[in-house]
Design an enzyme around this catalytic site. Structure first.
Site, PDB file in Angstrom:
ATOM      1  N   GLU A  88       0.840  -1.189   0.000  1.00  0.00           N
ATOM      2  CA  GLU A  88       0.000   0.000   0.000  1.00  0.00           C
ATOM      3  C   GLU A  88       0.879   1.245   0.000  1.00  0.00           C
ATOM      4  O   GLU A  88       1.970   1.245   0.550  1.00  0.00           O
ATOM      5  CB  GLU A  88      -0.930  -0.019   1.207  1.00  0.00           C
ATOM      6  CG  GLU A  88      -1.981  -1.094   1.066  1.00  0.00           C
ATOM      7  CD  GLU A  88      -2.943  -1.157   2.243  1.00  0.00           C
ATOM      8  OE1 GLU A  88      -3.235  -0.100   2.845  1.00  0.00           O
ATOM      9  OE2 GLU A  88      -3.383  -2.254   2.575  1.00  0.00           O
ATOM     10  N   CYS A  90      -1.714  -7.242   6.492  1.00  0.00           N
ATOM     11  CA  CYS A  90      -1.118  -8.449   5.911  1.00  0.00           C
ATOM     12  C   CYS A  90      -0.126  -9.167   6.805  1.00  0.00           C
ATOM     13  O   CYS A  90      -0.248 -10.380   7.013  1.00  0.00           O
ATOM     14  CB  CYS A  90      -0.423  -8.095   4.610  1.00  0.00           C
ATOM     15  SG  CYS A  90      -1.502  -7.215   3.488  1.00  0.00           S
ATOM     16  N   PHE A 121      -1.242   3.182   9.033  1.00  0.00           N
ATOM     17  CA  PHE A 121      -0.206   2.192   9.377  1.00  0.00           C
ATOM     18  C   PHE A 121       1.116   2.465   8.673  1.00  0.00           C
ATOM     19  O   PHE A 121       2.157   1.945   9.054  1.00  0.00           O
ATOM     20  CB  PHE A 121      -0.688   0.760   9.122  1.00  0.00           C
ATOM     21  CG  PHE A 121      -0.553   0.253   7.703  1.00  0.00           C
ATOM     22  CD1 PHE A 121      -1.512   0.537   6.751  1.00  0.00           C
ATOM     23  CD2 PHE A 121       0.534  -0.527   7.332  1.00  0.00           C
ATOM     24  CE1 PHE A 121      -1.397   0.062   5.450  1.00  0.00           C
ATOM     25  CE2 PHE A 121       0.666  -1.022   6.028  1.00  0.00           C
ATOM     26  CZ  PHE A 121      -0.292  -0.717   5.090  1.00  0.00           C
TER      27      PHE A 121
HETATM   28  C1  UGA Z   1       3.021  -5.861   2.563  1.00  0.00           C
HETATM   29  C2  UGA Z   1       4.161  -6.365   1.660  1.00  0.00           C
HETATM   30  O1  UGA Z   1       5.248  -5.427   1.674  1.00  0.00           O
HETATM   31  C3  UGA Z   1       3.657  -6.545   0.244  1.00  0.00           C
HETATM   32  O2  UGA Z   1       4.682  -7.096  -0.561  1.00  0.00           O
HETATM   33  C4  UGA Z   1       2.458  -7.486   0.261  1.00  0.00           C
HETATM   34  O3  UGA Z   1       1.926  -7.653  -1.032  1.00  0.00           O
HETATM   35  C5  UGA Z   1       1.397  -6.903   1.153  1.00  0.00           C
HETATM   36  O4  UGA Z   1       1.916  -6.756   2.483  1.00  0.00           O
HETATM   37  C6  UGA Z   1       0.207  -7.837   1.156  1.00  0.00           C
HETATM   38  O5  UGA Z   1       0.328  -8.955   1.648  1.00  0.00           O
HETATM   39  O6  UGA Z   1      -0.828  -7.479   0.580  1.00  0.00           O
HETATM   40  P1  UGA Z   1       1.898  -3.482   3.053  1.00  0.00           P
HETATM   41  O7  UGA Z   1       1.391  -4.149   4.283  1.00  0.00           O
HETATM   42  O8  UGA Z   1       0.936  -2.772   2.189  1.00  0.00           O
HETATM   43  O9  UGA Z   1       2.642  -4.569   2.120  1.00  0.00           O
HETATM   44  O10 UGA Z   1       3.012  -2.402   3.448  1.00  0.00           O
HETATM   45  P2  UGA Z   1       4.576  -2.480   3.813  1.00  0.00           P
HETATM   46  O11 UGA Z   1       5.272  -1.444   3.040  1.00  0.00           O
HETATM   47  O12 UGA Z   1       5.115  -3.841   3.703  1.00  0.00           O
HETATM   48  O13 UGA Z   1       4.583  -2.011   5.338  1.00  0.00           O
HETATM   49  C7  UGA Z   1       4.075  -2.839   6.397  1.00  0.00           C
HETATM   50  C8  UGA Z   1       4.417  -2.233   7.737  1.00  0.00           C
HETATM   51  O14 UGA Z   1       5.805  -2.348   8.009  1.00  0.00           O
HETATM   52  C9  UGA Z   1       4.101  -0.741   7.860  1.00  0.00           C
HETATM   53  O15 UGA Z   1       3.522  -0.486   9.115  1.00  0.00           O
HETATM   54  C10 UGA Z   1       5.444  -0.090   7.716  1.00  0.00           C
HETATM   55  O16 UGA Z   1       5.507   1.165   8.323  1.00  0.00           O
HETATM   56  C11 UGA Z   1       6.335  -1.104   8.398  1.00  0.00           C
HETATM   57  N1  UGA Z   1       7.742  -1.019   7.975  1.00  0.00           N
HETATM   58  C12 UGA Z   1       8.116  -1.283   6.693  1.00  0.00           C
HETATM   59  C13 UGA Z   1       8.717  -0.698   8.915  1.00  0.00           C
HETATM   60  O17 UGA Z   1       8.415  -0.471  10.108  1.00  0.00           O
HETATM   61  N2  UGA Z   1      10.030  -0.658   8.515  1.00  0.00           N
HETATM   62  C14 UGA Z   1      10.409  -0.909   7.250  1.00  0.00           C
HETATM   63  O18 UGA Z   1      11.622  -0.844   6.957  1.00  0.00           O
HETATM   64  C15 UGA Z   1       9.429  -1.229   6.313  1.00  0.00           C
END
Ligand code: UGA
Length: 447
Positions: A151, A258, A320
């Protein structure tokens, strides 16, 4: 579906849902009011809608007309019954498979797009198989095609995916779907595999990504305790090409619809197959994430002289992550609840999340707990970071919105009650400027 329609003008794409309000919102003439905020989505919908992208509640008619049906229903964690708290709730997948079985005509390729536990395609195949046997000449092929977009970057991820994964047994069906993506994705990035490997790859990808976040957050806590800086550590390890620089951003823990759901699903699968140690191993990734969220709420209280009762705290960011209006499993929810429980009054602002959504997530409407020493906490919506900070003892940054990198700390510090704090759980603010303006600063992962 909007991106597919955009790239394949010769394919008619109809998105159907039982929810009339949702569909009406997708048909809204004002593209700024689409139900999902996603940078670039309005432009894509604007180009394709009415041409070969349609939003409708006529589910049966759309299924009957379709050569290919994508099942993209939600599969939340079960809240009751067998596997409650871990297994995915498959009721909507089953219901839609049954509806496809009834409404389809001729040969239909059914694509699992929802993230599903391993072997769900078997269930879908069994339901469709029963319809195939009813003598009306219907036939089905089932494919797994998990989605890897994130997202906030969804359009860019779809325009240029690292890979597209298609799992199936029927080579003709696989090539039909590969042909759709092949309109804009190079063939070497379209991976073909079997259904179960495809389903498991999706859960595994999310588990590995989430594990990186829990790992770096664990190191962040150690950095804070010892005086090291987690961003320095991340930079140092990220240059190892085997580790890589991405997804090493320490923060308030992962949120979103997710990661937690998919890991719990994996835990449930491991337990189901009697693999207790692997189950415990993955479960720990989720436990560490909850710990990180609680840790942040606790350190806010500790630094504000051990009590936040009757104090106003400004909360910047509730989604988020940045560039989305999604709050599902947002770390802000847990942190805000804990602080309200401690008696604080939170002034919450987010560029894209509506106050009604915040009220639903926190389970209480705004207003309660007008900053007093009665011990009753509460929250109020704020229109801007400056308004939120007025009279506050602390500013908490919980989502990494770009605007929070350029806040005017002199102006903010001027309206706060001192001694005042900045708690930057995303390490995005200009900490030097905040310190220069007279604030005490805590940044995640910095001793
Ligand atoms: C995640 C995966 O990254 C996607 O590849 C997958 O398709 C998706 O789930 C899904 O299953 O549909 P999403 O949840 O949209 O995507 O977002 P992310 O960018 O992965 O972030 C998830 C969480 O991790 C957020 O709260 C973000 O702030 C946190 N995050 C991410 C961190 O705290 N540190 C980081 O370095 C990266």
């Amino acid at each position: 579906m909007a991106v597919i329609a955009d790239h394949c003008p010769e394919i008619q794409v109809t998105v159907v849902d039982l929810n009339e309000q949702r569909i009406a919102a997708w048909n809204d003439a004002d593209l700024s009011r689409l139900p999902v905020y996603e940078p670039g989505l309005d432009a894509v919908v604007g180009r394709a809608r009415g041409r070969n992208l349609h939003f409708s509640t006529e589910v049966d008619a759309a299924i009957a007309a379709a050569d290919m049906v994508f099942l993209a229903v939600n599969t939340p964690t079960k809240t009751r019954g067998l596997g409650a708290g871990q297994a995915s709730d498959l009721r909507w997948i089953e219901a839609s498979a049954r509806q496809v079985a009834t409404a389809a005509r001729g040969h239909t390729i059914v694509v699992e797009k929802s993230t599903l536990p391993v072997r769900t395609a078997e269930t879908v195949t069994a339901i469709l198989g029963a319809a195939q046997a009813d003598g009306q000449g219907k036939t089905f092929s089932v494919l797994s095609n998990p989605e890897f977009l994130a997202e906030g970057t969804a359009i860019a991820d779809l325009e240029s995916p690292d890979r597209v994964l298609i799992g199936g047994e029927d080579a003709g069906a696989i090539e039909a779907l590969a042909g759709v993506y092949g309109q804009w994705v190079p063939d070497e990035r379209i991976l073909r595999t079997n259904v179960w490997s495809s389903e498991l790859s999706k859960l595994t990808a999310n588990a590995f990504l989430a594990q990186r976040i829990s790992s770096i957050n664990a190191i962040a806590a150690l950095c804070e305790a010892t005086g090291a800086a987690v961003r320095e550590v991340a930079r140092a390890i990220g240059t190892d090409s085997r580790i890589g620089p991405k997804f090493l951003q320490a923060g308030p823990g992962f949120g979103g619809s997710c990661f937690q759901k998919d890991i719990l699903n994996l835990v449930y699968l491991c337990r189901h197959y009697g693999l207790e140690e692997p189950a415990a191993y993955w479960e720990q990734v989720v436990m560490l994430n909850s710990w990180q969220q609680q840790r942040i709420a606790r350190l806010v209280v500790r630094n504000l002289f051990g009590t936040v009762t009757g104090k106003r705290l400004a909360v910047l960011g509730f989604a988020f992550k940045a560039d989305t209006n999604d709050t599902r499993e947002a770390p802000a929810i847990r942190i805000c609840r804990d602080l309200i429980e401690e008696g604080a009054t939170l002034a919450i602002v987010d560029p894209k999340v509506e106050p009604e959504q915040i009220a639903r997530d926190l389970g209480c409407s705004p207003g309660g707990g007008a900053a007093s020493l009665s011990g009753e906490g509460g929250w109020v919506p704020a229109a801007s970071p400056e308004e939120a900070a007025r009279g506050a003892d602390a500013v908490l940054i919980l989502t990494e919105w770009g605007a929070y990198r350029q806040l005017d700390w002199v102006a903010i510090a001027a309206v706060m009650r001192h001694p005042a704090w900045l708690f930057d759980a995303r390490a995005v603010a200009d900490a030097a400027a905040a310190r220069a303006a007279g604030l005490n600063v805590w940044r995640v992962g910095e001793g």
